[in-house]
Design a protein around this motif. Structure first.
Motif, mmCIF file in Angstrom:
data_model
loop_
_atom_site.group_PDB
_atom_site.id
_atom_site.type_symbol
_atom_site.label_atom_id
_atom_site.label_comp_id
_atom_site.label_asym_id
_atom_site.label_seq_id
_atom_site.Cartn_x
_atom_site.Cartn_y
_atom_site.Cartn_z
ATOM 1 N N GLY A 45 0.809 -1.207 0.000
ATOM 2 C CA GLY A 45 0.000 0.000 0.000
ATOM 3 C C GLY A 45 0.844 1.258 0.000
ATOM 4 O O GLY A 45 0.570 2.211 -0.735
ATOM 5 N N LEU A 46 1.898 1.274 0.821
ATOM 6 C CA LEU A 46 2.764 2.450 0.901
ATOM 7 C C LEU A 46 3.569 2.642 -0.380
ATOM 8 O O LEU A 46 3.772 3.776 -0.832
ATOM 9 C CB LEU A 46 3.705 2.321 2.098
ATOM 10 C CG LEU A 46 3.025 2.352 3.476
ATOM 11 C CD1 LEU A 46 4.006 1.940 4.562
ATOM 12 C CD2 LEU A 46 2.445 3.734 3.770
ATOM 13 N N ALA A 47 4.042 1.542 -0.979
ATOM 14 C CA ALA A 47 4.789 1.644 -2.234
ATOM 15 C C ALA A 47 3.888 2.178 -3.347
ATOM 16 O O ALA A 47 4.306 3.028 -4.150
ATOM 17 C CB ALA A 47 5.364 0.288 -2.623
ATOM 18 N N THR A 48 2.653 1.706 -3.406
ATOM 19 C CA THR A 48 1.721 2.212 -4.412
ATOM 20 C C THR A 48 1.492 3.706 -4.235
ATOM 21 O O THR A 48 1.502 4.476 -5.207
ATOM 22 C CB THR A 48 0.381 1.461 -4.318
ATOM 23 O OG1 THR A 48 0.600 0.068 -4.546
ATOM 24 C CG2 THR A 48 -0.612 1.978 -5.343
ATOM 25 N N ALA A 49 1.305 4.135 -3.002
ATOM 26 C CA ALA A 49 1.100 5.558 -2.730
ATOM 27 C C ALA A 49 2.320 6.378 -3.127
ATOM 28 O O ALA A 49 2.202 7.446 -3.739
ATOM 29 C CB ALA A 49 0.786 5.759 -1.250
ATOM 30 N N TRP B 170 9.171 2.015 6.756
ATOM 31 C CA TRP B 170 9.365 3.400 7.203
ATOM 32 C C TRP B 170 9.866 4.289 6.073
ATOM 33 O O TRP B 170 9.473 5.447 5.954
ATOM 34 C CB TRP B 170 10.341 3.441 8.378
ATOM 35 C CG TRP B 170 9.853 2.727 9.595
ATOM 36 C CD1 TRP B 170 8.544 2.458 9.934
ATOM 37 C CD2 TRP B 170 10.660 2.154 10.631
ATOM 38 N NE1 TRP B 170 8.493 1.753 11.103
ATOM 39 C CE2 TRP B 170 9.768 1.554 11.565
ATOM 40 C CE3 TRP B 170 12.018 2.087 10.864
ATOM 41 C CZ2 TRP B 170 10.213 0.905 12.716
ATOM 42 C CZ3 TRP B 170 12.472 1.442 12.001
ATOM 43 C CH2 TRP B 170 11.584 0.865 12.922
ATOM 44 N N GLY B 171 10.757 3.753 5.249
ATOM 45 C CA GLY B 171 11.279 4.538 4.138
ATOM 46 C C GLY B 171 10.193 4.960 3.170
ATOM 47 O O GLY B 171 10.108 6.127 2.767
ATOM 48 N N TYR B 172 9.350 4.008 2.769
ATOM 49 C CA TYR B 172 8.246 4.335 1.860
ATOM 50 C C TYR B 172 7.239 5.274 2.524
ATOM 51 O O TYR B 172 6.724 6.204 1.892
ATOM 52 C CB TYR B 172 7.542 3.064 1.400
ATOM 53 C CG TYR B 172 8.136 2.440 0.165
ATOM 54 C CD1 TYR B 172 8.160 3.119 -1.047
ATOM 55 C CD2 TYR B 172 8.667 1.152 0.197
ATOM 56 C CE1 TYR B 172 8.702 2.546 -2.185
ATOM 57 C CE2 TYR B 172 9.215 0.569 -0.942
ATOM 58 C CZ TYR B 172 9.230 1.273 -2.136
ATOM 59 O OH TYR B 172 9.759 0.707 -3.257
ATOM 60 N N ALA B 173 6.938 5.030 3.803
ATOM 61 C CA ALA B 173 5.965 5.880 4.501
ATOM 62 C C ALA B 173 6.464 7.312 4.596
ATOM 63 O O ALA B 173 5.719 8.275 4.342
ATOM 64 C CB ALA B 173 5.695 5.312 5.894
ATOM 65 N N LEU C 107 5.531 13.733 0.263
ATOM 66 C CA LEU C 107 4.933 14.166 -1.004
ATOM 67 C C LEU C 107 3.450 14.502 -0.861
ATOM 68 O O LEU C 107 2.768 14.727 -1.850
ATOM 69 C CB LEU C 107 5.126 13.078 -2.064
ATOM 70 C CG LEU C 107 6.571 12.853 -2.493
ATOM 71 C CD1 LEU C 107 6.690 11.574 -3.309
ATOM 72 C CD2 LEU C 107 7.100 14.034 -3.290
ATOM 73 N N GLY C 108 2.960 14.513 0.381
ATOM 74 C CA GLY C 108 1.585 14.944 0.618
ATOM 75 C C GLY C 108 0.569 13.845 0.819
ATOM 76 O O GLY C 108 -0.618 14.114 0.997
ATOM 77 N N VAL C 109 0.999 12.575 0.792
ATOM 78 C CA VAL C 109 0.073 11.469 1.013
ATOM 79 C C VAL C 109 -0.369 11.456 2.478
ATOM 80 O O VAL C 109 0.443 11.643 3.383
ATOM 81 C CB VAL C 109 0.741 10.126 0.651
ATOM 82 C CG1 VAL C 109 -0.173 8.954 0.999
ATOM 83 C CG2 VAL C 109 1.110 10.102 -0.827
ATOM 84 N N HIS C 110 -1.662 11.233 2.719
ATOM 85 C CA HIS C 110 -2.192 11.145 4.075
ATOM 86 C C HIS C 110 -2.168 9.695 4.538
ATOM 87 O O HIS C 110 -2.754 8.814 3.891
ATOM 88 C CB HIS C 110 -3.627 11.672 4.128
ATOM 89 C CG HIS C 110 -3.723 13.162 4.021
ATOM 90 N ND1 HIS C 110 -4.871 13.872 4.306
ATOM 91 C CD2 HIS C 110 -2.791 14.087 3.658
ATOM 92 C CE1 HIS C 110 -4.650 15.164 4.119
ATOM 93 N NE2 HIS C 110 -3.395 15.306 3.723
ATOM 94 N N LEU C 111 -1.510 9.437 5.660
ATOM 95 C CA LEU C 111 -1.398 8.092 6.221
ATOM 96 C C LEU C 111 -2.309 8.006 7.444
ATOM 97 O O LEU C 111 -2.053 8.653 8.459
ATOM 98 C CB LEU C 111 0.051 7.803 6.610
ATOM 99 C CG LEU C 111 1.100 8.038 5.512
ATOM 100 C CD1 LEU C 111 2.498 7.760 6.046
ATOM 101 C CD2 LEU C 111 0.815 7.187 4.285
ATOM 102 N N HIS C 112 -3.367 7.226 7.336
ATOM 103 C CA HIS C 112 -4.365 7.127 8.402
ATOM 104 C C HIS C 112 -4.266 5.772 9.080
ATOM 105 O O HIS C 112 -4.686 4.752 8.528
ATOM 106 C CB HIS C 112 -5.771 7.321 7.834
ATOM 107 C CG HIS C 112 -6.000 8.662 7.208
ATOM 108 N ND1 HIS C 112 -5.963 9.833 7.932
ATOM 109 C CD2 HIS C 112 -6.268 9.011 5.916
ATOM 110 C CE1 HIS C 112 -6.202 10.860 7.116
ATOM 111 N NE2 HIS C 112 -6.388 10.382 5.900
#
Length: 444
Positions: free
Chosen positions: A72-76, A217-220, A226-231
């Protein structure tokens, strides 16, 4: 693939703790801390800026990704960094990397059996090789080599078959004899007096291990910058579909309007897909692993035995990490079992009798989604705007980077890139299966 956007000088992420270097083209922020400040904070335990910050769940996102693990984080990240999509939400009912991404044994390789699988996993391995530079984060990738042992004539034939398939795809693999195995792993019993004599092995030098939490952690961090919201702590309770297309997602923190939803879950992939009205030919089984006390490094390669259903590697801290095949039943349980430990210890000692005095410190379990052909399901579905990246069995961590890269391109172009075209859901209707069981007998 579209050209990667350039992050302008001074552009910062949500946390405000990072900045891009002039001329850097991949959008990955660099830390503001100097070496002196890092040392100072280490001694004083000063306040550290958060790598990503909490956000309120907004009523609308361009893309909603369900599952805050590696896929999921890599896709984002690739959506934001390579395609300029910034209005992205990643939802996880627990914490980031708390599922399969944090429970695996972090082995990376590309010596698979089918040409489709070899090409796919080799692309992922290449991305892993450059990931530390890509994300500006040390992911601790150790390419120490990967050995798959053959204990009988049938196993040796399979290793030679895999070696030839690998070579045709440009992957470094070869079958080696017991003397060469002994040089690589002096602690291995390669004599002909054992119950399971070793006749040879498939040696894959580029394979190795990586720090799984560092990858997450690196991908997150890069995605959040870059502005992605991590919920986190945000459970999906429903997916709205009207006239054959996704229109929104319902969560425990409010409803979200969106035209694109990506299912990047493991263990619950069938439940999430059913919310959108899509059935998946997937069963879920536990996979257990264990780790020993740390000792002086002596095992330089990853060792796998499909016949004994065991694999072992040594971490940079000196611990031996063991694993086996999935438990022989379907379940959502992640409890360890004494039966697993007994069988594991017995099989490991058949390979390396010298480990008999080592103490086992702990064991754990994760959930694996298995498909009929042991290959993943990745790409679009009959429901418009609903994409899946599921069914990875015991080897999803190996595929994280390439799956994220390909899924991002798939979402933007609304078609499956060539590298994942053979792994679509429709193959189960047409009978075009991609059989990888011969390269995944023990999962690693």
């Amino acid at each position: 693939m579209k050209k990667r956007p350039v992050v302008k000088k001074g552009q910062t992420g949500d946390s405000g703790a990072w900045r891009a270097s002039p001329g850097r083209s991949r959008g990955t922020p660099r830390p503001r801390y100097s070496a002196l400040r890092l040392v100072s904070k280490g001694f004083t335990q000063g306040d550290w800026a958060k790598v990503w910050r909490q956000h309120d769940v907004e009523p609308r996102y361009d893309v909603v990704i369900i599952g805050g693990g590696l896929h999921g984080l890599a896709t984002a990240y690739y959506l934001a960094a390579y395609h300029g999509v910034r209005k992205i939400a990643v939802l996880d009912k627990g914490y980031l990397g708390g599922g399969g991404s944090g429970r695996n044994t972090a082995i990376v390789r590309s010596n698979y059996l089918t040409p489709e699988g070899v090409r796919f996993y080799d692309r992922s391995l290449k991305l892993y090789e450059n990931l530390a530079g890509e994300l500006n984060f040390n992911v601790m990738f150790s390419q120490r080599g990967h050995l798959t042992l053959a204990h009988n004539d049938g196993g040796l034939r399979t290793m030679r078959w895999r070696a030839e398939v690998n070579k045709t795809q440009g992957v470094d693999s070869e079958v080696i004899d017991p003397d060469e195995i002994k040089k690589l792993v002096p602690s291995m019993d390669t004599s002909d007096r054992t119950r399971y004599p070793i006749l040879g092995a498939l040696y894959h030098p580029p394979g190795g291990i990586i720090r799984h939490d560092a990858v997450v952690w690196g991908y997150a961090r890069a995605a959040a910058g870059l502005g992605v919201h991590l919920h986190q702590d945000t459970e999906v309770t429903g997916i709205d579909v009207h006239h054959g297309r996704v229109t929104g997602v319902r969560t425990t923190r409010g409803n979200i309007s969106t035209a694109t939803v990506v299912n990047c879950t493991a263990g619950w992939s069938t439940l999430i897909s059913e919310m959108a009205g899509v059935e998946m030919p997937v069963t879920t089984s536990p996979l257990q692993a264990a780790v020993t006390e740390p000792v002086k490094p002596f095992l330089d390669t990853v060792v796998v035995s499909g016949s004994l259903h065991v694999y072992v590697s040594q971490t940079d801290r000196g611990e031996l990490v063991f694993g086996a095949s999935v438990d022989p039943f379907t379940s959502y349980s992640v409890r360890g079992s004494l039966e697993f430990v007994e069988g594991l210890a017995s099989n490991v000692l058949k390979l390396m009798p010298g480990l008999s005095k080592m103490r086992l410190l702990r064991q754990w379990s994760g959930l694996c989604d298995m498909t009929p052909d042991y290959s993943p399901i990745i790409g679009p579905t009959p429901v418009g705007g609903f994409f899946v990246d599921v069914g990875w069995g015991t080897y999803g961590f190996k595929a994280g980077p390439v799956a994220g890269e390909a899924m991002a391109e798939c979402i933007v172009s609304d078609r499956s890139p060539e590298i994942i075209a053979d792994f679509g859901l429709d193959r189960f209707r047409s009978g075009r299966l991609v059989g990888e069981k011969g390269a995944a007998a023990v999962g690693h």
